[in-house]
Design a protein around this motif. Structure first.
Motif, PDB file in Angstrom:
ATOM      1  N   ASP A  17      13.865 -17.524  20.298  1.00  0.00           N
ATOM      2  CA  ASP A  17      13.665 -17.145  18.568  1.00  0.00           C
ATOM      3  C   ASP A  17      15.164 -16.950  17.947  1.00  0.00           C
ATOM      4  O   ASP A  17      15.492 -17.369  16.618  1.00  0.00           O
ATOM      5  CB  ASP A  17      12.750 -15.976  18.608  1.00  0.00           C
ATOM      6  N   GLU A  18      15.563 -16.391  18.876  1.00  0.00           N
ATOM      7  CA  GLU A  18      17.268 -15.653  17.712  1.00  0.00           C
ATOM      8  C   GLU A  18      18.090 -16.949  17.235  1.00  0.00           C
ATOM      9  O   GLU A  18      19.080 -16.722  16.288  1.00  0.00           O
ATOM     10  CB  GLU A  18      17.917 -14.959  17.898  1.00  0.00           C
ATOM     11  N   ASP A  43      19.503 -23.874  17.632  1.00  0.00           N
ATOM     12  CA  ASP A  43      20.677 -24.400  18.653  1.00  0.00           C
ATOM     13  C   ASP A  43      20.283 -25.554  19.208  1.00  0.00           C
ATOM     14  O   ASP A  43      20.481 -26.475  19.959  1.00  0.00           O
ATOM     15  CB  ASP A  43      21.223 -23.140  18.916  1.00  0.00           C
ATOM     16  N   TYR A  44      18.567 -25.355  19.276  1.00  0.00           N
ATOM     17  CA  TYR A  44      17.938 -26.751  20.352  1.00  0.00           C
ATOM     18  C   TYR A  44      17.561 -27.364  19.380  1.00  0.00           C
ATOM     19  O   TYR A  44      16.575 -28.789  19.906  1.00  0.00           O
ATOM     20  CB  TYR A  44      16.904 -25.281  20.846  1.00  0.00           C
ATOM     21  N   ASP A  45      17.566 -27.804  17.762  1.00  0.00           N
ATOM     22  CA  ASP A  45      17.115 -29.015  17.777  1.00  0.00           C
ATOM     23  C   ASP A  45      18.030 -30.504  17.656  1.00  0.00           C
ATOM     24  O   ASP A  45      18.957 -30.287  18.628  1.00  0.00           O
ATOM     25  CB  ASP A  45      17.613 -28.931  16.091  1.00  0.00           C
ATOM     26  N   LYS A  46      16.918 -30.824  17.925  1.00  0.00           N
ATOM     27  CA  LYS A  46      17.194 -32.659  17.594  1.00  0.00           C
ATOM     28  C   LYS A  46      17.852 -33.873  16.809  1.00  0.00           C
ATOM     29  O   LYS A  46      17.043 -33.418  15.437  1.00  0.00           O
ATOM     30  CB  LYS A  46      16.516 -33.461  19.060  1.00  0.00           C
ATOM     31  N   VAL A  47      18.586 -34.320  16.291  1.00  0.00           N
ATOM     32  CA  VAL A  47      19.301 -35.361  15.826  1.00  0.00           C
ATOM     33  C   VAL A  47      19.269 -36.719  16.515  1.00  0.00           C
ATOM     34  O   VAL A  47      19.515 -37.075  17.470  1.00  0.00           O
ATOM     35  CB  VAL A  47      20.569 -35.040  14.920  1.00  0.00           C
ATOM     36  N   THR A  48      18.947 -37.344  14.983  1.00  0.00           N
ATOM     37  CA  THR A  48      18.819 -38.862  15.473  1.00  0.00           C
ATOM     38  C   THR A  48      20.056 -39.223  14.631  1.00  0.00           C
ATOM     39  O   THR A  48      19.347 -39.541  13.208  1.00  0.00           O
ATOM     40  CB  THR A  48      17.674 -39.605  15.235  1.00  0.00           C
ATOM     41  N   VAL A  49      20.591 -40.392  15.171  1.00  0.00           N
ATOM     42  CA  VAL A  49      21.930 -40.545  13.938  1.00  0.00           C
ATOM     43  C   VAL A  49      22.087 -42.485  14.766  1.00  0.00           C
ATOM     44  O   VAL A  49      21.617 -42.250  15.951  1.00  0.00           O
ATOM     45  CB  VAL A  49      23.717 -40.486  14.765  1.00  0.00           C
ATOM     46  N   PHE A  79      19.925 -36.706  20.491  1.00  0.00           N
ATOM     47  CA  PHE A  79      20.991 -35.462  21.354  1.00  0.00           C
ATOM     48  C   PHE A  79      20.773 -34.157  20.477  1.00  0.00           C
ATOM     49  O   PHE A  79      20.184 -33.864  18.956  1.00  0.00           O
ATOM     50  CB  PHE A  79      22.391 -36.401  21.406  1.00  0.00           C
ATOM     51  N   GLY A  80      21.107 -33.133  21.455  1.00  0.00           N
ATOM     52  CA  GLY A  80      21.252 -31.960  21.498  1.00  0.00           C
ATOM     53  C   GLY A  80      22.430 -31.658  21.074  1.00  0.00           C
ATOM     54  O   GLY A  80      23.764 -32.640  21.636  1.00  0.00           O
ATOM     55  N   LYS A  81      22.826 -30.757  20.832  1.00  0.00           N
ATOM     56  CA  LYS A  81      24.373 -29.961  21.015  1.00  0.00           C
ATOM     57  C   LYS A  81      24.633 -29.561  22.475  1.00  0.00           C
ATOM     58  O   LYS A  81      23.425 -29.728  22.422  1.00  0.00           O
ATOM     59  CB  LYS A  81      24.756 -28.269  20.415  1.00  0.00           C
ATOM     60  N   GLY A  82      25.932 -30.206  22.587  1.00  0.00           N
ATOM     61  CA  GLY A  82      26.608 -29.713  23.373  1.00  0.00           C
ATOM     62  C   GLY A  82      26.451 -31.110  24.002  1.00  0.00           C
ATOM     63  O   GLY A  82      27.049 -31.559  25.256  1.00  0.00           O
ATOM     64  N   GLU A  83      25.716 -32.211  24.103  1.00  0.00           N
ATOM     65  CA  GLU A  83      25.762 -33.713  24.659  1.00  0.00           C
ATOM     66  C   GLU A  83      27.087 -34.718  23.637  1.00  0.00           C
ATOM     67  O   GLU A  83      27.361 -35.577  24.739  1.00  0.00           O
ATOM     68  CB  GLU A  83      24.511 -34.103  24.179  1.00  0.00           C
ATOM     69  N   PHE A 143      23.022 -40.921   9.394  1.00  0.00           N
ATOM     70  CA  PHE A 143      22.320 -39.952   9.654  1.00  0.00           C
ATOM     71  C   PHE A 143      20.826 -40.680   9.595  1.00  0.00           C
ATOM     72  O   PHE A 143      19.994 -40.998   8.636  1.00  0.00           O
ATOM     73  CB  PHE A 143      22.341 -38.758   8.850  1.00  0.00           C
ATOM     74  N   GLU A 144      19.869 -40.452  10.415  1.00  0.00           N
ATOM     75  CA  GLU A 144      18.926 -40.487  10.615  1.00  0.00           C
ATOM     76  C   GLU A 144      17.565 -39.233  10.462  1.00  0.00           C
ATOM     77  O   GLU A 144      16.747 -39.079   8.997  1.00  0.00           O
ATOM     78  CB  GLU A 144      17.984 -41.637  11.748  1.00  0.00           C
ATOM     79  N   LYS A 145      17.096 -37.732  11.004  1.00  0.00           N
ATOM     80  CA  LYS A 145      16.745 -37.308  11.269  1.00  0.00           C
ATOM     81  C   LYS A 145      17.074 -36.120  11.790  1.00  0.00           C
ATOM     82  O   LYS A 145      18.465 -36.264  12.804  1.00  0.00           O
ATOM     83  CB  LYS A 145      14.767 -37.485  11.092  1.00  0.00           C
ATOM     84  N   ARG A 146      16.728 -34.545  11.392  1.00  0.00           N
ATOM     85  CA  ARG A 146      16.666 -33.979  12.807  1.00  0.00           C
ATOM     86  C   ARG A 146      15.388 -33.072  12.688  1.00  0.00           C
ATOM     87  O   ARG A 146      14.490 -32.543  11.638  1.00  0.00           O
ATOM     88  CB  ARG A 146      17.501 -32.559  11.426  1.00  0.00           C
ATOM     89  N   GLU A 147      15.106 -32.661  14.236  1.00  0.00           N
ATOM     90  CA  GLU A 147      13.744 -32.193  14.308  1.00  0.00           C
ATOM     91  C   GLU A 147      13.746 -30.845  15.245  1.00  0.00           C
ATOM     92  O   GLU A 147      15.076 -31.198  15.916  1.00  0.00           O
ATOM     93  CB  GLU A 147      12.971 -33.402  15.606  1.00  0.00           C
ATOM     94  N   GLU A 148      12.579 -30.375  14.863  1.00  0.00           N
ATOM     95  CA  GLU A 148      12.811 -28.402  15.679  1.00  0.00           C
ATOM     96  C   GLU A 148      12.325 -28.984  17.410  1.00  0.00           C
ATOM     97  O   GLU A 148      11.506 -29.719  16.999  1.00  0.00           O
ATOM     98  CB  GLU A 148      11.792 -27.274  15.396  1.00  0.00           C
TER      99      GLU A 148
END
Length: 363
Positions: free
Chosen positions: A192-193, A197-203, A269-273, A305-310
């Motif tokens: 929750d906090e 940070d757990y979102d995924k983006v597509t490029v 991918f997500g953050k840190g990858e 940039f294509e999209k960002r998803e929760e």
């Protein structure tokens, strides 16, 4: 080095060998000579001696890791007296090696104090690992012996005994790790906090390399200028409506199976990858269709940039639990307990003996 996906995947930041990372890697590599050698000691931890061979093997492993991070395999011409963030490569490797040895020795002491022993399953796994080593040498025990002698100066029997000690130390570490508990409330609170940070983006991306992606050798300034011009031309074509995925198939130097080869340059991918510059651009406040060029050590990345998803909680709760557990373990065991034990079992060095070995290692 890393696989082809490393053309955009995250790599180590800087050249300094992280002490904790070195400790964890060495603990599972199983190439450290702990008790079996006695041809000359270079120090002690508690009542346990540190052999010359142990120090040499760990140093060679850390030297190899350092060269990989420096994107070179040429140890013969590498200047180990070069400074990186205030200390020389040699100083960093020596410190990482001795810190690793001290912690491994302490783990072995504590494993025996706790009465942790190797079971039949452990011994079977060790035997299987030895057999795999032989298979990797073409099925020849003699060749496996030769490789170990050449690389680390140890025999296969020495290797097996070392493996037994390291498995024992790892069993102790795992027993300590298993004592740590993570509650469902902790996991949900973390999610929750830090939900974003757990979102995924597509490029979609096209890599125009500025180095030899096999050897890591940098291009000349002339070739780098050509690469930049090519990237700018590709970006212009995309902005004018060209099919970016077709351009990626024809032009991208990133040949990763899960990227250009099978997905026509599309990454999710997500953050840190990914490498930092690539990731920072992707997670900036873009809208679908935004384009740009990002420069990394690998070259110029033409980006769209294509999209960002929760990401839903259920999809990441196991990952979050593992992260919290690891953080607690690092704090409670690797920091608090080991720091205390290091005072109880200080590292005692024979500087003269170490200096003689270093002359051979860093010649």
């Amino acid at each position: 080095m890393e696989n082809e996906n490393a053309k955009v995947k995250k790599t180590s930041k800087g050249l300094i060998i992280g002490i904790i990372a070195a400790i964890l890697v060495v603990a599972v590599i199983a190439v450290v000579v702990i008790f079996s050698m006695s041809s000359g000691d270079v120090g002690k931890v508690g009542d346990l001696s540190i052999s010359k061979e142990e120090y040499m093997v760990l140093s060679k492993f850390n030297m190899s890791s350092f060269l990989q991070n420096a994107q070179t395999q040429d140890s013969t011409n590498f200047d180990w007296n070069q400074k990186y963030q205030g200390s020389t490569a040699k100083e960093q490797i020596k410190k990482a090696t001795l810190d690793s040895i001290q912690e491994i020795k302490i783990q072995l002491i504590k494993a025996k104090e706790a009465g942790i022993k190797l079971e039949k399953a452990d011994l079977d796994n060790i035997e299987a690992a030895i057999n795999q080593r032989i298979q990797n040498a073409g099925g020849s025990r003699a060749e496996a012996e030769k490789q170990l002698k050449n690389d680390y100066g140890v025999s296969l029997n020495d290797y097996k005994e070392v493996y037994k000690e390291l498995v024992l130390s790892q069993k102790y570490i795992e027993s300590e790790r298993n004592k740590i508990k993570v509650t469902d409330d902790e996991i949900k609170k973390q999610y929750d906090e830090h939900k974003a940070d757990y979102d995924k983006v597509t490029v979609t991306h096209i890599l125009v390399a500025t180095q030899d992606l096999q050897t890591g050798a940098a291009f000349t300034e002339g070739k780098k200028k050509e690469a930049k011009e090519k990237a700018e031309n590709l970006l212009k074509q995309i902005q004018e409506g060209a099919d970016m995925q077709e351009l990626a198939e024809k032009n991208s130097d990133d040949k990763a199976q899960d990227g250009t080869v099978n997905n026509k340059g599309v990454y999710t991918f997500g953050k840190g990858e990914m490498v930092s510059q690539f990731e920072e651009w992707a997670f900036a406040n873009h809208k679908a269709g935004d384009t740009g060029i990002v420069e990394t050590s690998y070259g110029y990345h033409v980006m769209r940039f294509e999209k960002r998803e929760e990401t839903k909680f259920d999809d990441v709760k196991d990952t979050i639990k593992s992260t919290i557990l690891n953080n607690k373990f690092n704090e409670e065991f690797l920091t608090k307990k080991l720091d205390s034990w290091k005072k109880e079992f200080p590292l005692k060095k024979d500087e003269d003996a170490l200096a003689k070995i270093d002359k051979t290692l860093y010649k």
